[in-house]
Scaffold this active site. Structure first.
Site, mmCIF file in Angstrom:
data_model
loop_
_atom_site.group_PDB
_atom_site.id
_atom_site.type_symbol
_atom_site.label_atom_id
_atom_site.label_comp_id
_atom_site.label_asym_id
_atom_site.label_seq_id
_atom_site.Cartn_x
_atom_site.Cartn_y
_atom_site.Cartn_z
ATOM 1 N N VAL B 89 -10.694 32.767 35.705
ATOM 2 C CA VAL B 89 -11.253 32.190 36.849
ATOM 3 C C VAL B 89 -10.257 32.880 37.935
ATOM 4 O O VAL B 89 -9.129 32.721 38.156
ATOM 5 C CB VAL B 89 -10.968 30.518 36.959
ATOM 6 C CG1 VAL B 89 -11.371 30.248 38.391
ATOM 7 C CG2 VAL B 89 -12.020 29.920 36.017
ATOM 8 N N CYS B 90 -11.125 33.277 38.964
ATOM 9 C CA CYS B 90 -10.327 33.799 40.188
ATOM 10 C C CYS B 90 -10.488 33.316 41.524
ATOM 11 O O CYS B 90 -11.669 33.505 42.212
ATOM 12 C CB CYS B 90 -10.749 35.699 40.365
ATOM 13 S SG CYS B 90 -9.882 36.260 41.608
ATOM 14 N N ILE B 91 -9.689 32.261 41.818
ATOM 15 C CA ILE B 91 -9.737 31.720 43.163
ATOM 16 C C ILE B 91 -8.289 31.566 43.589
ATOM 17 O O ILE B 91 -7.453 31.402 42.810
ATOM 18 C CB ILE B 91 -10.405 30.200 43.114
ATOM 19 C CG1 ILE B 91 -9.543 29.426 41.795
ATOM 20 C CG2 ILE B 91 -11.920 30.398 42.659
ATOM 21 C CD1 ILE B 91 -10.150 27.845 41.875
#
Lengths: 147, 167
Positions: B89-91
């Site tokens: 996940v890339c946040i």
């Protein structure tokens, strides 16, 4: 940043001397590499920017300045001991523990309060208040201007 | 923060989540002996193309938690602009804290020590509903989401059904 040099924290003194003394320091350090006293960490690790963590003796000059300044600014922030009289500050929202009588606290200019150990570690990584996201340096400057 | 303090904080959160479950996800440990590795199951948010999906993910916390963020990786196959092909996940709230000199991301958009498993998962659920295609982790998914929304919807629909079959 003369204040950094007078800081009670011995770590940053050695850090600043290291830049003047050059390679002699590292040989001196390796000579002292025996088991450190239990209360002393061997070489502190610093976090000059995201994804960068380096022991104090491997920082670039630019990073040393940034960290020395940061240590100096943090030392300017008021501290205190929790005595139970404050109605507002009850819990440290970093470790989520309630303040206990005798806990060392650190007060940020935005009026948010944390355990000294919890917030000091955080402020060395990011200089913003975790609760209101206010940049601590900007708030410090404002305090100086008004006082 | 010392290791035992980070594990204390994680234990506290696990206890709280067990006692007061939050709608939209469930959380537990992968291995009961390792408080730093969590398994979470996210329910695809209603009124989105992910509705009905049951998505499993792993959270890996560093010893320096809460001063550093955990890494999150979906185990269930996903198709989303902000989830890498490997499931990561890339946040921005999961990005290492501090200010980078390039000003790519403000310190205030990055990780904060006040984040918990709950706030992270609520952010991820809102990310599912509302992708951010400015800095995609899966370029192909971002392109499809932008240019062929119908294909994107179909592909996600297939994965939603697949996630139900895997239960």
């Amino acid at each position: 940043m003369g204040n950094c040099l007078k800081s009670p924290n011995t770590d940053d003194i050695s850090l600043l001397r290291g830049s003047d003394a050059g390679p002699e320091v590292s040989s001196e350090q390796s000579a002292n590499m025996g088991p450190p006293p239990p209360y002393q960490e061997s070489i502190p690790i610093y976090h000059p920017s995201p994804n960068v963590s380096r022991p104090a003796n491997q920082l670039t000059e630019e990073e040393q300045i940034k960290i020395a300044q940061r240590l100096g600014l943090i030392n300017h922030l008021p501290t205190g001991v929790f005595d139970g009289t404050s109605k507002k500050a009850k819990e440290c929202c970093i470790c989520m523990e309630e303040f206990l009588l005798g806990d060392m606290l650190r007060f940020l200019p935005c009026m948010h309060t944390y355990h000294k150990d919890c917030i000091d570690d955080w402020l060395m990584r990011s200089f913003i208040c975790p609760s209101c996201l206010e940049p601590v340096d900007a708030a410090l400057l404002t305090t100086y201007e008004t006082s | 923060m010392a290791h035992d303090q980070s594990s204390l904080l994680l234990r506290k959160q696990l206890r709280d989540l067990n006692k007061n479950p939050v709608e939209g996800f469930s959380a537990g440990l992968i291995d009961d002996d390792d408080i730093f590795k969590w398994e979470v199951v996210i329910i695809g948010p209603g009124d989105t193309i992910f509705e009905g999906g049951v998505f499993k993910a792993h959270l890996t916390f560093p010893k320096e938690y809460p001063h550093r963020p955990p890494k999150m990786k979906f185990v269930t196959e996903m198709w989303h602009p902000n989830i890498g092909p490997d499931g990561s996940v890339c946040i921005s709230i999961l990005h290492e804290p501090g200010d980078d000199k390039y000003g790519y991301e403000q310190a205030s958009e990055r990780w904060l020590p006040v984040h918990t498993v709950e706030t992270i998962l609520l952010s991820v659920i809102s990310m599912l509903a509302d992708p951010n295609d400015e800095s995609p982790a899966n370029v192909d998914a971002a392109k499809m989401w932008r240019e062929q929304p119908d294909d994107f919807k179909k592909k996600v629909g297939r994965l939603v059904r697949k996630s139900q079959d895997e239960l």
